[in-house]
Design an enzyme around this catalytic site. Structure first.
Site, PDB file in Angstrom:
ATOM      1  N   THR A   8       0.908  -1.346   0.016  1.00 41.84           N
ATOM      2  CA  THR A   8      -0.111   0.129  -0.035  1.00 41.84           C
ATOM      3  C   THR A   8       1.022   1.238  -0.016  1.00 41.84           C
ATOM      4  O   THR A   8       2.127   1.300   0.546  1.00 41.84           O
ATOM      5  CB  THR A   8      -0.909   0.065   1.269  1.00 41.84           C
ATOM      6  N   ASP A  66      -8.569  -3.260   0.287  1.00 36.33           N
ATOM      7  CA  ASP A  66      -9.111  -2.226  -0.432  1.00 36.33           C
ATOM      8  C   ASP A  66     -10.440  -1.991   0.534  1.00 36.33           C
ATOM      9  O   ASP A  66     -11.005  -2.854   1.189  1.00 36.33           O
ATOM     10  CB  ASP A  66      -9.607  -2.587  -1.862  1.00 36.33           C
ATOM     11  N   PHE A 141      -7.350   9.839   8.039  1.00 33.57           N
ATOM     12  CA  PHE A 141      -7.420  10.249   6.781  1.00 33.57           C
ATOM     13  C   PHE A 141      -8.692  10.142   5.912  1.00 33.57           C
ATOM     14  O   PHE A 141      -9.732   9.658   6.640  1.00 33.57           O
ATOM     15  CB  PHE A 141      -6.387   9.270   6.107  1.00 33.57           C
TER      16      PHE A 141
HETATM   17  P1  IMP Z   1      -8.250   2.357  -1.514  1.00 37.42           P
HETATM   18  O1  IMP Z   1      -8.579   1.166  -0.573  1.00 37.42           O
HETATM   19  O2  IMP Z   1      -6.718   2.698  -1.213  1.00 37.42           O
HETATM   20  O3  IMP Z   1      -8.322   2.046  -2.849  1.00 37.42           O
HETATM   21  O4  IMP Z   1      -8.832   3.836  -1.023  1.00 37.42           O
HETATM   22  C1  IMP Z   1      -9.997   3.692  -0.409  1.00 37.42           C
HETATM   23  C2  IMP Z   1     -10.392   5.304  -0.084  1.00 37.42           C
HETATM   24  O5  IMP Z   1     -11.441   4.943   0.754  1.00 37.42           O
HETATM   25  C3  IMP Z   1      -9.350   5.959   0.689  1.00 37.42           C
HETATM   26  O6  IMP Z   1      -8.459   6.648   0.066  1.00 37.42           O
HETATM   27  C4  IMP Z   1     -10.269   6.896   1.389  1.00 37.42           C
HETATM   28  O7  IMP Z   1     -10.600   7.995   0.767  1.00 37.42           O
HETATM   29  C5  IMP Z   1     -11.410   5.978   1.842  1.00 37.42           C
HETATM   30  N1  IMP Z   1     -11.191   5.517   3.018  1.00 37.42           N
HETATM   31  C6  IMP Z   1     -10.951   4.048   3.281  1.00 37.42           C
HETATM   32  N2  IMP Z   1     -10.986   3.626   4.623  1.00 37.42           N
HETATM   33  C7  IMP Z   1     -11.238   4.852   5.214  1.00 37.42           C
HETATM   34  C8  IMP Z   1     -10.999   4.986   6.523  1.00 37.42           C
HETATM   35  O8  IMP Z   1     -10.689   4.265   7.321  1.00 37.42           O
HETATM   36  N3  IMP Z   1     -11.265   6.305   6.955  1.00 37.42           N
HETATM   37  C9  IMP Z   1     -11.532   7.276   5.683  1.00 37.42           C
HETATM   38  N4  IMP Z   1     -11.489   7.217   4.427  1.00 37.42           N
HETATM   39  C10 IMP Z   1     -11.297   5.794   4.264  1.00 37.42           C
END
Ligand code: IMP
Length: 184
Positions: A8, A66, A141
């Protein structure tokens, strides 16, 4: 301590995972490796394909994760496109879309995808809550400052201790750790 590679670019995810992993004797080692995210409605499918792709390239046991925010009044938007949407319209844009919506319920989903030479496996976690009316707090975040988990008044952005005990990632990573601890 049993170690596992966590592919990641998001250091917040690794920090959260390591807080949870500590009590299970599992340590997550962050590795930057770019992999294609398939277009799908389910984070489970994205995590599974991601783990498979990374294992085929790196040939080491690893996980990817994800996750996304699914807002009921917006037909589960932004879902698997959460990162992209946040980058485009920001939290202000989400709050604008939620103006005048009576139903503010939403949920986060996390899927951990594990792959090694024997298998590909996923571990899921969900947390239900609602979208705040304003941006509140600066911990964490992504959507943390607008997400209030059920049973609490504060957003994840205002209280990361609540997040570490209740979140979608807490649940998926806990499931993974319990399994991985015994797996050899
Ligand atoms: P990915 O899993 O990296 O594709 O991104 C998922 C996106 O969902 C993140 O960049 C955040 O914008 C949002 N997201 C996922 N998990 C969280 C969390 O624990 N808190 C806040 N936003 C989240």
């Amino acid at each position: 301590m049993k170690q596992i590679i966590f592919i990641t670019s998001n250091k917040h995810k690794v920090r959260e995972a390591n807080k949870i992993g500590k009590s299970f004797g599992v340590e997550f080692k962050q590795k930057f490796f770019s992999y294609p995210e398939i277009r799908a409605d389910s984070v489970n499918d994205v995590a599974k394909e991601g783990a498979k792709y990374c294992y085929e390239k790196l040939r080491k046991a690893l996980i990817v994760e994800d996750s996304g925010l699914f807002i009921n009044a917006l037909n589960k938007f932004p879902g698997t496109y959460s990162k992209f949407v946040l980058g485009k319209i920001g939290l202000d844009g989400i709050l604008r879309l939620m103006q005048n919506k009576k139903d503010r319920t939403a949920f986060f989903v996390s899927s951990v995808g594990f792959a090694d030479k024997n298998q590909i496996k996923t571990f899921n976690g969900v947390v239900k809550g609602k979208i705040a009316k304003k941006i509140r707090g600066s911990c964490g975040f992504g959507y943390d400052p607008v997400f209030i988990p059920n049973g609490f008044r504060k957003t994840y952005g205002e209280d990361d201790k609540i997040k570490n005990k209740t979140s979608h990632r807490f649940k998926s990573i806990t499931k993974f750790c319990k399994w991985y601890h015994k797996y050899s």
